[in-house]
Design a protein around this motif. Structure first.
Motif, PDB file in Angstrom:
ATOM      1  N   GLY A   1      -5.785   1.142   5.119  1.00 42.11           N
ATOM      2  CA  GLY A   1      -5.395   1.796   3.875  1.00 42.11           C
ATOM      3  C   GLY A   1      -4.628   0.874   2.950  1.00 42.11           C
ATOM      4  N   THR A   2      -3.457   1.312   2.532  1.00 45.97           N
ATOM      5  CA  THR A   2      -2.603   0.539   1.630  1.00 45.97           C
ATOM      6  C   THR A   2      -2.362  -0.866   2.153  1.00 45.97           C
ATOM      7  OG1 THR A   2      -1.472   2.473   0.725  1.00 45.97           O
ATOM      8  CG2 THR A   2      -0.263   0.399   0.675  1.00 45.97           C
ATOM      9  N   TRP A   3      -2.195  -0.977   3.468  1.00 45.37           N
ATOM     10  CA  TRP A   3      -1.804  -2.257   4.054  1.00 45.37           C
ATOM     11  C   TRP A   3      -2.977  -3.214   4.212  1.00 45.37           C
ATOM     12  CZ3 TRP A   3       2.935  -2.654   3.139  1.00 45.37           C
ATOM     13  CH2 TRP A   3       3.727  -1.504   3.120  1.00 45.37           C
ATOM     14  N   ASP A   4      -4.168  -2.749   3.942  1.00 44.56           N
ATOM     15  CA  ASP A   4      -5.313  -3.649   3.831  1.00 44.56           C
ATOM     16  C   ASP A   4      -5.678  -3.883   2.368  1.00 44.56           C
ATOM     17  OD1 ASP A   4      -7.671  -5.053   5.207  1.00 44.56           O
ATOM     18  OD2 ASP A   4      -8.671  -3.736   3.783  1.00 44.56           O
ATOM     19  N   GLN A   5      -5.489  -2.855   1.542  1.00 44.53           N
ATOM     20  CA  GLN A   5      -5.816  -2.952   0.115  1.00 44.53           C
ATOM     21  C   GLN A   5      -4.912  -3.949  -0.601  1.00 44.53           C
ATOM     22  OE1 GLN A   5      -8.025  -1.355  -2.004  1.00 44.53           O
ATOM     23  NE2 GLN A   5      -7.129  -2.207  -3.865  1.00 44.53           N
ATOM     24  N   PHE A   6      -3.613  -3.879  -0.359  1.00 41.66           N
ATOM     25  CA  PHE A   6      -2.653  -4.708  -1.089  1.00 41.66           C
ATOM     26  C   PHE A   6      -2.495  -6.065  -0.419  1.00 41.66           C
ATOM     27  CE2 PHE A   6      -1.580  -0.505  -2.608  1.00 41.66           C
ATOM     28  CZ  PHE A   6      -1.309  -0.726  -3.944  1.00 41.66           C
TER      29      PHE A   6
ATOM     30  N   MET B   1      10.603  -0.212   9.616  1.00 44.16           N
ATOM     31  CA  MET B   1       9.428   0.075  10.422  1.00 44.16           C
ATOM     32  C   MET B   1       9.728   0.960  11.622  1.00 44.16           C
ATOM     33  SD  MET B   1       6.871  -1.082   8.862  1.00 44.16           S
ATOM     34  CE  MET B   1       5.749  -0.603  10.173  1.00 44.16           C
ATOM     35  N   TYR B   2      10.980   1.199  11.914  1.00 46.91           N
ATOM     36  CA  TYR B   2      11.308   2.120  12.998  1.00 46.91           C
ATOM     37  C   TYR B   2      11.055   3.567  12.573  1.00 46.91           C
ATOM     38  CZ  TYR B   2      13.425  -2.101  14.773  1.00 46.91           C
ATOM     39  OH  TYR B   2      13.613  -3.403  15.183  1.00 46.91           O
ATOM     40  N   THR B   3      11.036   3.811  11.277  1.00 43.18           N
ATOM     41  CA  THR B   3      10.662   5.136  10.779  1.00 43.18           C
ATOM     42  C   THR B   3       9.285   5.129  10.127  1.00 43.18           C
ATOM     43  OG1 THR B   3      11.872   4.704   8.712  1.00 43.18           O
ATOM     44  CG2 THR B   3      13.030   5.907  10.429  1.00 43.18           C
ATOM     45  N   LEU B   4       8.849   3.986   9.605  1.00 41.39           N
ATOM     46  CA  LEU B   4       7.492   3.911   9.054  1.00 41.39           C
ATOM     47  C   LEU B   4       6.459   3.795  10.175  1.00 41.39           C
ATOM     48  CD1 LEU B   4       5.890   3.834   6.376  1.00 41.39           C
ATOM     49  CD2 LEU B   4       6.016   1.340   6.483  1.00 41.39           C
ATOM     50  N   GLY B   5       6.877   3.310  11.333  1.00 43.75           N
ATOM     51  CA  GLY B   5       5.990   3.261  12.491  1.00 43.75           C
ATOM     52  C   GLY B   5       5.756   4.650  13.060  1.00 43.75           C
TER      53      GLY B   5
ATOM     54  N   ILE C   1      12.002  -4.677   8.202  1.00 43.54           N
ATOM     55  CA  ILE C   1      11.253  -4.618   6.940  1.00 43.54           C
ATOM     56  C   ILE C   1      10.167  -5.681   7.059  1.00 43.54           C
ATOM     57  CG2 ILE C   1      11.377  -4.846   4.438  1.00 43.54           C
ATOM     58  CD1 ILE C   1      14.291  -4.005   4.600  1.00 43.54           C
ATOM     59  N   ALA C   2       8.933  -5.237   7.237  1.00 43.48           N
ATOM     60  CA  ALA C   2       7.872  -6.134   7.691  1.00 43.48           C
ATOM     61  C   ALA C   2       6.873  -6.440   6.594  1.00 43.48           C
ATOM     62  CB  ALA C   2       7.151  -5.507   8.882  1.00 43.48           C
TER      63      ALA C   2
ATOM     64  N   ILE D   1       2.088  -5.223   9.467  1.00 47.98           N
ATOM     65  CA  ILE D   1       1.900  -3.766   9.481  1.00 47.98           C
ATOM     66  C   ILE D   1       0.432  -3.430   9.723  1.00 47.98           C
ATOM     67  CG2 ILE D   1       2.094  -1.638   8.142  1.00 47.98           C
ATOM     68  CD1 ILE D   1       4.416  -3.006   6.618  1.00 47.98           C
ATOM     69  N   ARG D   2      -0.461  -4.156   9.054  1.00 49.05           N
ATOM     70  CA  ARG D   2      -1.896  -3.925   9.248  1.00 49.05           C
ATOM     71  C   ARG D   2      -2.289  -4.175  10.707  1.00 49.05           C
ATOM     72  NH1 ARG D   2      -3.221  -6.874   5.517  1.00 49.05           N
ATOM     73  NH2 ARG D   2      -3.865  -8.768   6.588  1.00 49.05           N
ATOM     74  N   SER D   3      -1.751  -5.218  11.305  1.00 41.89           N
ATOM     75  CA  SER D   3      -2.036  -5.514  12.712  1.00 41.89           C
ATOM     76  C   SER D   3      -1.522  -4.404  13.623  1.00 41.89           C
ATOM     77  CB  SER D   3      -1.406  -6.853  13.101  1.00 41.89           C
ATOM     78  OG  SER D   3      -1.972  -7.915  12.364  1.00 41.89           O
ATOM     79  N   TYR D   4      -0.369  -3.856  13.295  1.00 40.84           N
ATOM     80  CA  TYR D   4       0.205  -2.742  14.054  1.00 40.84           C
ATOM     81  C   TYR D   4      -0.723  -1.521  14.011  1.00 40.84           C
ATOM     82  CZ  TYR D   4       3.513   1.183  14.830  1.00 40.84           C
ATOM     83  OH  TYR D   4       4.136   2.342  15.245  1.00 40.84           O
ATOM     84  N   ILE D   5      -1.253  -1.212  12.826  1.00 37.15           N
ATOM     85  CA  ILE D   5      -2.171  -0.073  12.693  1.00 37.15           C
ATOM     86  C   ILE D   5      -3.442  -0.326  13.489  1.00 37.15           C
ATOM     87  CG2 ILE D   5      -3.507   1.332  11.078  1.00 37.15           C
ATOM     88  CD1 ILE D   5      -1.412   0.578   8.920  1.00 37.15           C
ATOM     89  N   GLU D   6      -4.001  -1.542  13.392  1.00 39.91           N
ATOM     90  CA  GLU D   6      -5.217  -1.885  14.123  1.00 39.91           C
ATOM     91  C   GLU D   6      -4.992  -1.807  15.635  1.00 39.91           C
ATOM     92  OE1 GLU D   6      -6.134  -5.744  12.635  1.00 39.91           O
ATOM     93  OE2 GLU D   6      -7.073  -4.989  10.790  1.00 39.91           O
TER      94      GLU D   6
END
Length: 494
Positions: A50-55, A66-70, A82-83, A88-93
């Motif tokens: 999503g956003t983390w691949d688009q931007f 990232m403890y709350t965004l994760g 603050i990553a 972040i994209r790698s974390y989602i994948e």
């Protein structure tokens, strides 16, 4: 997986739209809590994230920890709280692979329209294969919209007089061109939001000079990029336990700080400006460049990790100019004050275009709804719209805090429907509830949205809360059967 296998007369259990942070999380929760459900994820783009691949603009990063965004179920183990976008994209994948979600994703498939039939207790979803333009129909019992709140293809792009005269390069962060070389060049970044404050220190590393041009200031706070409490906990506790404790610590801190800021805005304003003055020194014009016309959290407060923006300002690598554009010139910008800004590259960090459901047309039993006609139920379903949920995060905290709650609610709802042999769940809109704006926020993208956003109501359960603790009680522990959410079987809406 071939999409056509789901175009039969037997509907799919759940269709998730969007393979970003929310969509992958929704699929993981569905797999954990409703393991028998058959689902697919439709993603219009050709990659997850999503956003983390688009931007892909320089320095792209989270603007919350990232403890709350994760995800609640997937510990964030990287050192930085603050990553950067790639991490972040790698974390989602990694989350998608670990939970066997990837094989359920259909890339390059955009949802164009969805039509509900009460007689069949089913959605007919029109899907377009973006590469070839062919459209198909998918039949599904429950539609779960995780497609975000903005257009991926059309950022907000104001036009200015004289643009054709400019001899340099104009760039939009959302559509950042790969391989753009700006080293040794003069950069003007137009904007003062989170994107601009991310871009400016990142570009300053190799540019000759960077100017952040803003019409009006934004509240800015410097926070550490690493969480020392988390690092201490990880030395003594299992990783999962340390993550959960840090997540709760940061969540509670956010809730308390937001409450204090909103209840004592003048005190909060003085403290924020005091901190900026401490960073930039008493001779810097904080009043002009960092003192907004609104109260804290009327718009989102921008976070700069380790004060990186202030570092480059102090070093003379970056200038902040508060003014408006009169016109483009051959070699830069002419401002309304008469000042000129020389530039080789102008970055228009001018914001997003709000678009719910990816622009999908929504029809219920022959009635087509515009998004501004809808009223949100518990911030995630809509009045008189059956078997549909939307993932929409917080404006004052991490997005995933709310989308995790929403995913767990959807799973609880689906289990309840199965247990009682229901095929329809619909919040029934109440006539005595007064419509109110969906978001109490003055940010430009919200104000520009106009009729693009649904409404919230004047009382529960139609209120959209910006409070994780309150939502946790309402969404996770309150009764599903509340007199507003109605259940039934095929035939007519309950």
């Amino acid at each position: 997986m071939v999409l056509s296998q789901f175009t039969t007369d037997k509907p799919l259990d759940v269709l998730i739209v969007g393979a970003g942070l929310a969509g992958i999380g929704a699929a993981c929760w569905l797999r954990k809590e409703c393991p028998g459900k058959q689902y697919i994820i439709l993603e219009a783009r050709n990659a997850l994230g999503g956003t983390w691949d688009q931007f892909r603009y320089p320095g792209v990063r989270s603007d919350s920890d990232m403890y709350t965004l994760g995800y609640a179920f997937k510990p964030w183990l990287a050192d930085k709280a603050i990553a950067d976008g790639e991490t972040i994209r790698s974390y989602i994948e990694e989350t998608a692979r670990e939970n066997d979600v990837v094989r359920h994703i259909q890339f390059g498939h955009k949802v164009v329209a969805a039509s509900w039939s009460s007689a069949d207790a089913c959605w007919t979803v029109v899907v377009e294969q973006t590469a070839i333009g062919i459209r198909q129909q998918v039949y599904v019992r429950f539609l779960y919209m995780c497609s975000g709140y903005y257009s991926y293809t059309q950022p907000h792009r104001p036009t200015f007089a004289g643009e054709a005269d400019f001899a340099g390069t104009v760039v939009l962060p959302q559509l950042w061109p790969s391989g753009l070389d700006y080293s040794g060049k003069r950069i003007v970044v137009v904007g003062s939001g989170a994107t601009a404050m991310t871009l400016v220190p990142a570009m300053a590393k190799s540019a000759e000079h960077v100017t952040m041009l803003q019409r009006s200031p934004t509240y800015v706070v410097a926070l550490p990029s690493q969480d020392k409490v988390s690092q201490t906990l990880r030395r003594w506790l299992p990783k999962g336990a340390a993550y959960r404790l840090t997540r709760w610590k940061n969540t509670l801190l956010r809730v308390v700080m937001y409450w204090l800021t909103r209840s004592r805005p003048e005190l909060a304003k003085r403290q924020l400006l005091k901190d900026v003055t401490k960073q930039l020194g008493p001779d810097y014009d904080v009043q002009k460049h960092f003192t907004p016309r609104y109260n804290p959290w009327d718009q989102r407060i921008c976070v700069v990790p380790d004060g990186d923006l202030f570092d480059v300002i102090r070093a003379g690598q970056v200038s902040v100019v508060t003014d408006e554009i009169e016109r483009f010139t051959t070699d830069g910008l002419l401002l309304k004050s008469g000042q000129t800004l020389p530039a080789d590259v102008i970055v228009l960090a001018t914001g997003l275009t709000v678009q719910l459901f990816g622009g999908m047309q929504l029809t219920v039993d022959g009635k087509t709804y515009q998004t501004d006609e809808l009223m949100a139920y518990k911030g995630m379903m809509f009045g008189d719209v059956p078997n549909l949920a939307m993932a929409f995060g917080y404006t004052n905290a991490s997005w995933t805090l709310k989308t995790d709650l929403t995913a767990r609610y959807v799973c609880r709802l689906l289990r309840y429907m199965d247990k009682h042999d229901y095929t329809i769940a619909v919040p029934r809109r109440e006539k005595d509830v007064t419509p109110q704006p969906f978001l109490d926020f003055t940010s430009g993208y919200v104000q520009r949205a106009g009729g693009s956003l649904p409404k919230q109501g004047s009382r529960r359960p139609w209120r959209v809360h910006q409070n994780y603790l309150r939502d946790s009680m309402i969404i996770r522990y309150s009764r599903l059967v509340d007199g507003v959410l109605r259940f039934g079987a095929k035939g007519v809406l309950p």
